[in-house]
Design a protein around this motif. Structure first.
Motif, mmCIF file in Angstrom:
data_model
loop_
_atom_site.group_PDB
_atom_site.id
_atom_site.type_symbol
_atom_site.label_atom_id
_atom_site.label_comp_id
_atom_site.label_asym_id
_atom_site.label_seq_id
_atom_site.Cartn_x
_atom_site.Cartn_y
_atom_site.Cartn_z
ATOM 1 N N SER A 42 0.821 -1.207 0.000
ATOM 2 C CA SER A 42 0.000 0.000 0.000
ATOM 3 C C SER A 42 0.855 1.257 0.000
ATOM 4 O O SER A 42 2.001 1.264 0.430
ATOM 5 N N VAL A 43 0.269 2.323 -0.570
ATOM 6 C CA VAL A 43 0.930 3.608 -0.749
ATOM 7 C C VAL A 43 -0.033 4.691 -0.285
ATOM 8 O O VAL A 43 -1.233 4.594 -0.539
ATOM 9 N N GLU A 44 0.499 5.727 0.368
ATOM 10 C CA GLU A 44 -0.335 6.877 0.754
ATOM 11 C C GLU A 44 -0.523 7.750 -0.475
ATOM 12 O O GLU A 44 0.445 8.318 -0.983
ATOM 13 N N LEU A 45 -1.771 7.849 -0.948
ATOM 14 C CA LEU A 45 -2.018 8.610 -2.171
ATOM 15 C C LEU A 45 -3.472 9.060 -2.253
ATOM 16 O O LEU A 45 -4.282 8.755 -1.390
ATOM 17 N N PHE A 46 -3.755 9.818 -3.306
ATOM 18 C CA PHE A 46 -5.135 10.192 -3.634
ATOM 19 C C PHE A 46 -5.596 9.164 -4.658
ATOM 20 O O PHE A 46 -5.240 9.265 -5.835
ATOM 21 N N PRO A 47 -6.371 8.146 -4.234
ATOM 22 C CA PRO A 47 -6.695 7.029 -5.138
ATOM 23 C C PRO A 47 -7.342 7.452 -6.453
ATOM 24 O O PRO A 47 -6.984 6.925 -7.505
ATOM 25 N N GLN A 48 -8.273 8.414 -6.413
ATOM 26 C CA GLN A 48 -8.949 8.809 -7.661
ATOM 27 C C GLN A 48 -7.975 9.454 -8.636
ATOM 28 O O GLN A 48 -8.076 9.259 -9.835
ATOM 29 N N GLU A 49 -7.035 10.235 -8.107
ATOM 30 C CA GLU A 49 -6.066 10.914 -8.969
ATOM 31 C C GLU A 49 -5.115 9.905 -9.620
ATOM 32 O O GLU A 49 -4.838 9.983 -10.810
ATOM 33 N N ILE A 50 -4.636 8.948 -8.832
ATOM 34 C CA ILE A 50 -3.722 7.935 -9.378
ATOM 35 C C ILE A 50 -4.467 7.054 -10.378
ATOM 36 O O ILE A 50 -3.927 6.708 -11.439
ATOM 37 N N THR A 51 -5.726 6.720 -10.088
ATOM 38 C CA THR A 51 -6.541 5.954 -11.035
ATOM 39 C C THR A 51 -6.685 6.725 -12.343
ATOM 40 O O THR A 51 -6.555 6.154 -13.431
ATOM 41 N N ARG A 52 -6.905 8.030 -12.247
ATOM 42 C CA ARG A 52 -7.035 8.877 -13.451
ATOM 43 C C ARG A 52 -5.769 8.797 -14.297
ATOM 44 O O ARG A 52 -5.823 8.658 -15.519
ATOM 45 N N VAL A 53 -4.606 8.879 -13.655
ATOM 46 C CA VAL A 53 -3.324 8.802 -14.366
ATOM 47 C C VAL A 53 -3.178 7.449 -15.060
ATOM 48 O O VAL A 53 -2.857 7.377 -16.244
ATOM 49 N N ILE A 54 -3.413 6.379 -14.318
ATOM 50 C CA ILE A 54 -3.225 5.032 -14.878
ATOM 51 C C ILE A 54 -4.215 4.786 -16.017
ATOM 52 O O ILE A 54 -3.838 4.240 -17.063
ATOM 53 N N LEU A 55 -5.467 5.224 -15.848
ATOM 54 C CA LEU A 55 -6.455 5.103 -16.928
ATOM 55 C C LEU A 55 -5.974 5.824 -18.178
ATOM 56 O O LEU A 55 -6.101 5.317 -19.294
ATOM 57 N N ASN A 56 -5.430 7.020 -18.012
ATOM 58 C CA ASN A 56 -4.937 7.794 -19.146
ATOM 59 C C ASN A 56 -3.796 7.068 -19.856
ATOM 60 O O ASN A 56 -3.789 6.950 -21.083
ATOM 61 N N LEU A 57 -2.851 6.553 -19.085
ATOM 62 C CA LEU A 57 -1.716 5.845 -19.691
ATOM 63 C C LEU A 57 -2.178 4.578 -20.413
ATOM 64 O O LEU A 57 -1.700 4.275 -21.508
ATOM 65 N N ILE A 58 -3.117 3.856 -19.812
ATOM 66 C CA ILE A 58 -3.635 2.635 -20.433
ATOM 67 C C ILE A 58 -4.401 2.972 -21.719
ATOM 68 O O ILE A 58 -4.190 2.338 -22.754
ATOM 69 N N SER A 59 -5.264 3.990 -21.665
ATOM 70 C CA SER A 59 -6.029 4.293 -22.883
ATOM 71 C C SER A 59 -5.121 4.828 -23.989
ATOM 72 O O SER A 59 -5.349 4.525 -25.156
ATOM 73 N N ASN A 60 -4.054 5.558 -23.643
ATOM 74 C CA ASN A 60 -3.068 5.959 -24.658
ATOM 75 C C ASN A 60 -2.404 4.716 -25.255
ATOM 76 O O ASN A 60 -2.173 4.648 -26.462
#
Length: 172
Positions: A42-60
């Motif tokens: 586990s990592v201390e983070l803003f889950p929605q923001e990190i999900t947004r980043v990963i979604l963007n990289l995957i869709s690219n």
């Protein structure tokens, strides 16, 4: 900001992106490969923001792999690999596609706001610049890219496990 299981976030992002792409283009197909480190934890983070980043990289990645498939390469199978790795005080996430790659002259500009290589109406040029800000400015991490034009693109995210290591107390 809260502790979140990094493997679960990457898995959820893969599923969301895949089903979104299938809904948008019913013929869309890509092989998803997962290489998750069970000790990524586990990592201390803003889950929605990190999900947004990963979604963007995957869709690219999906976009690039589908584009290479359209170019009619014999026997080409679009593939996207998501992996995580425990780095001790940090965690690494890699999103790699076997798509068109990024030409050298474009590579330096990909994190600039409003820069896009996609045709008009298909990209705003904000995805990667916002992703960079979320990872670097908001989470104190790093976002880098490796690419082989015509063969692959791999984004590497490094996130510190604890919010206090690099950030300014979690302010945006």
């Amino acid at each position: 900001r809260r502790p979140a299981d990094i493997n679960a976030i990457v898995e959820e992002s893969l599923n969301l992106a895949y089903h979104g792409a299938r809904a948008e283009k019913p013929g869309f197909n890509v092989t998803l490969e997962r290489n998750f480190d069970p000790s990524a934890g586990s990592v201390e983070l803003f889950p929605q923001e990190i999900t947004r980043v990963i979604l963007n990289l995957i869709s690219n990645g999906f976009y690039a792999a589908a584009k290479r498939k359209e170019d009619g390469v014999e026997g080409f199978e679009p593939t996207l690999t998501a992996s995580t790795r425990d780095l001790g005080t940090a965690v690494e996430i890699r999103i790699r596609d076997n798509g068109t790659g990024i030409p050298d002259e474009v590579r330096e500009k990909i994190f600039n706001p409003f820069f896009t290589t996609k045709p008009a109406g298909e990209g705003t040029g904000l995805g990667l610049s916002m992703s960079h800000d979320i990872i670097v400015k908001q989470h104190g991490g790093a976002l880098e890219v490796a690419t082989g034009p015509g063969s692959f693109t791999e984004f590497v995210i490094k996130l510190p496990r604890a919010a206090t290591q690099f950030t300014n107390g979690g302010e945006h």
